[in-house]
Each structure stands twice: as structure tokens, then as C-alpha cells.
Design an enzyme around this catalytic site. Structure first.
Site, PDB file in Angstrom:
ATOM      1  N   GLY A 163       0.826  -1.193   0.000  1.00  0.00           N
ATOM      2  CA  GLY A 163       0.000   0.000   0.000  1.00  0.00           C
ATOM      3  C   GLY A 163       0.861   1.244   0.000  1.00  0.00           C
ATOM      4  O   GLY A 163       2.052   1.182   0.311  1.00  0.00           O
ATOM      5  N   GLN A 194       2.992  10.013   1.020  1.00  0.00           N
ATOM      6  CA  GLN A 194       4.272   9.340   0.722  1.00  0.00           C
ATOM      7  C   GLN A 194       4.798   9.684  -0.665  1.00  0.00           C
ATOM      8  O   GLN A 194       5.954   9.374  -0.976  1.00  0.00           O
ATOM      9  CB  GLN A 194       4.117   7.815   0.846  1.00  0.00           C
ATOM     10  CG  GLN A 194       3.896   7.362   2.288  1.00  0.00           C
ATOM     11  CD  GLN A 194       3.790   5.859   2.361  1.00  0.00           C
ATOM     12  OE1 GLN A 194       2.734   5.299   2.110  1.00  0.00           O
ATOM     13  NE2 GLN A 194       4.894   5.195   2.674  1.00  0.00           N
ATOM     14  N   CYS A 226       7.214  -0.028   6.022  1.00  0.00           N
ATOM     15  CA  CYS A 226       6.657   1.143   5.350  1.00  0.00           C
ATOM     16  C   CYS A 226       7.628   1.572   4.257  1.00  0.00           C
ATOM     17  O   CYS A 226       8.839   1.572   4.474  1.00  0.00           O
ATOM     18  CB  CYS A 226       6.478   2.273   6.368  1.00  0.00           C
ATOM     19  SG  CYS A 226       5.798   3.782   5.670  1.00  0.00           S
ATOM     20  N   LEU A 227       7.081   1.908   3.101  1.00  0.00           N
ATOM     21  CA  LEU A 227       7.946   2.313   1.988  1.00  0.00           C
ATOM     22  C   LEU A 227       8.749   3.572   2.318  1.00  0.00           C
ATOM     23  O   LEU A 227       9.759   3.842   1.671  1.00  0.00           O
ATOM     24  CB  LEU A 227       7.106   2.548   0.725  1.00  0.00           C
ATOM     25  CG  LEU A 227       6.448   1.295   0.134  1.00  0.00           C
ATOM     26  CD1 LEU A 227       5.532   1.669  -1.030  1.00  0.00           C
ATOM     27  CD2 LEU A 227       7.497   0.290  -0.324  1.00  0.00           C
ATOM     28  N   HIS A 240      -2.858   1.011   8.600  1.00  0.00           N
ATOM     29  CA  HIS A 240      -1.567   1.678   8.366  1.00  0.00           C
ATOM     30  C   HIS A 240      -1.740   2.893   7.448  1.00  0.00           C
ATOM     31  O   HIS A 240      -1.225   3.979   7.732  1.00  0.00           O
ATOM     32  CB  HIS A 240      -0.604   0.646   7.759  1.00  0.00           C
ATOM     33  CG  HIS A 240       0.765   1.151   7.422  1.00  0.00           C
ATOM     34  ND1 HIS A 240       1.905   0.692   8.052  1.00  0.00           N
ATOM     35  CD2 HIS A 240       1.193   2.052   6.497  1.00  0.00           C
ATOM     36  CE1 HIS A 240       2.969   1.311   7.531  1.00  0.00           C
ATOM     37  NE2 HIS A 240       2.563   2.140   6.578  1.00  0.00           N
ATOM     38  N   GLU A 241      -2.495   2.704   6.363  1.00  0.00           N
ATOM     39  CA  GLU A 241      -2.667   3.816   5.409  1.00  0.00           C
ATOM     40  C   GLU A 241      -3.554   4.923   5.990  1.00  0.00           C
ATOM     41  O   GLU A 241      -3.306   6.104   5.746  1.00  0.00           O
ATOM     42  CB  GLU A 241      -3.235   3.312   4.078  1.00  0.00           C
ATOM     43  CG  GLU A 241      -2.427   2.217   3.384  1.00  0.00           C
ATOM     44  CD  GLU A 241      -0.949   2.491   3.236  1.00  0.00           C
ATOM     45  OE1 GLU A 241      -0.533   3.668   3.248  1.00  0.00           O
ATOM     46  OE2 GLU A 241      -0.179   1.517   3.116  1.00  0.00           O
ATOM     47  N   HIS A 271      -1.402   7.152   7.957  1.00  0.00           N
ATOM     48  CA  HIS A 271      -0.595   8.093   7.162  1.00  0.00           C
ATOM     49  C   HIS A 271      -1.347   9.404   6.923  1.00  0.00           C
ATOM     50  O   HIS A 271      -0.747  10.477   6.895  1.00  0.00           O
ATOM     51  CB  HIS A 271      -0.248   7.476   5.800  1.00  0.00           C
ATOM     52  CG  HIS A 271       1.035   6.695   5.777  1.00  0.00           C
ATOM     53  ND1 HIS A 271       2.260   7.255   6.078  1.00  0.00           N
ATOM     54  CD2 HIS A 271       1.283   5.401   5.474  1.00  0.00           C
ATOM     55  CE1 HIS A 271       3.217   6.330   5.962  1.00  0.00           C
ATOM     56  NE2 HIS A 271       2.643   5.185   5.598  1.00  0.00           N
TER      57      HIS A 271
HETATM   58 CO    CO Z   1       3.591   3.409   5.279  1.00  0.00          CO
END
Ligand code: CO
Length: 167
Positions: free
Chosen positions: A46, A51, A89-90, A131-132, A135
Site C-alpha cells: 500500500g 508518501q 513502510c515504503l 496503516h494507510e 498516514h
Molecule cells: Co507506510
């Protein structure tokens, strides 16, 4: 479509609360396309708009079947239970940590055509949706995680749905 640069930890952009998407237009659809391409290029599960440097309330998540959920102005309408597992996480490449998340989550959001959709998730999908959503509030998993450590060697490409997948 185009790859976008991923904003990395330490950048204030990741700490801001995102604003609602005012109008779902071609620009929004292009950003969603770019987010999907960027997520897949990193084998992520995701990615949220901040991000890629866009402080608007939207994210994409890919499930185990390769189906992508696009969520614009999402809100959690139900959440229950708890599970604890490793996630990444990216924006923190190469690390994972253990986080407590809901076992079940239900999110209502607009899709790219402005249609109201409901997305339910358990297990990894519940983790990803939670998680998203975080963000969009400027919350990072590292705020909640214990035992953050370097991830094992790079996972195989077909392993993106494994626990610890980056989001
Ligand atoms: Co993340």
C-alpha cells in the site's frame, strides 16, 4: 503513468494531517495511477498520498489477489479485535517493527469515479488499511511499533503479501 519519488522518514510532509480531496478529477486519477505504479515498483502492499508528497486524503492498497483498492476521503466505519504482527513502510525502507492493529476494519471511501465503496479487511488487509489511514493523520507505524529492526534479505517478488510487507 509515472513513478513518483517516495518521501522518506524524517521529512515533515509525513507528519502533516492530509486535507480532503475536494474534487475527484483527472488529476486525482493520474495521481492514483502513479501511486499504484510506484507501490508496485517497490513491491509494496500500500501507499498513501503523503508518501508521494501530496497532502490529500487518499491511498491505494493491493490485496493478495492483485486487486487494488483505491480510497479517496476514506473513513473508518467499523473496527474490532486486535492482532500484532510485523509491518514495514515504503518511507522506512529495509526496516520492520511489531505493531498492534485491529483484527477487522471496515472503511468507506470514494473510488476514482466518485462512487462510495465499502472495503472490509481482516489479517494483512486490516493491517494495511489501518496503516494507510494513519498516514493521512501524519501517524507513522514507528510511532506504535516495538522491536524495530532491519528486515531479512529482500523478499522474493511473489512474497509481497507476507507479513512485514512494506506499506
Ligand atoms: Co507506510
Amino acid at each position: 503513468m509515472a513513478l513518483r519519488n517516495i518521501v522518506l522518514a524524517g521529512d515533515d510532509i509525513l507528519r502533516k494531517r492530509c486535507r480532503e480531496v475536494a474534487e475527484i478529477d483527472d488529476r486525482v486519477r493520474m495521481i492514483l495511477d502513479d501511486m499504484i505504479e510506484t507501490m508496485r515498483s517497490q513491491n509494496g502492499v500500500g501507499i498513501a498520498a503523503p508518501q508521494v508528497g501530496i497532502l490529500r486524503r487518499m491511498f491505494v492498497v493491493e490485496n493478495e489477489n492483485g486487486e487494488v483498492i483505491e480510497a479517496i476521503n476514506p473513513r473508518i466505519i467499523e473496527s474490532s479485535g486486535s492482532q500484532t504482527g510485523e509491518e514495514g513502510c515504503l518511507s522506512f525502507p529495509g526496516y520492520v517493527g511489531s505493531v498492534e492493529r485491529p483484527e477487522y476494519i471496515k472503511v468507506e471511501a470514494f473510488d476514482r469515479h466518485g462512487k462510495t465503496m465499502v472495503h472490509e479487511g481482516t489479517e494483512l488487509m486490516a493491517v494495511a488499511l489501518s496503516h494507510e489511514m494513519d498516514h493521512l493523520e501524519g501517524i507513522l507505524y514507528t510511532d506504535k511499533a516495538t522491536g524495530i529492526h532491519e528486515a531479512e534479505a529482500a523478499p522474493a517478488e511473489d512474497d509481497q503479501a507476507a507479513n512485514g510487507a512494506e506499506q
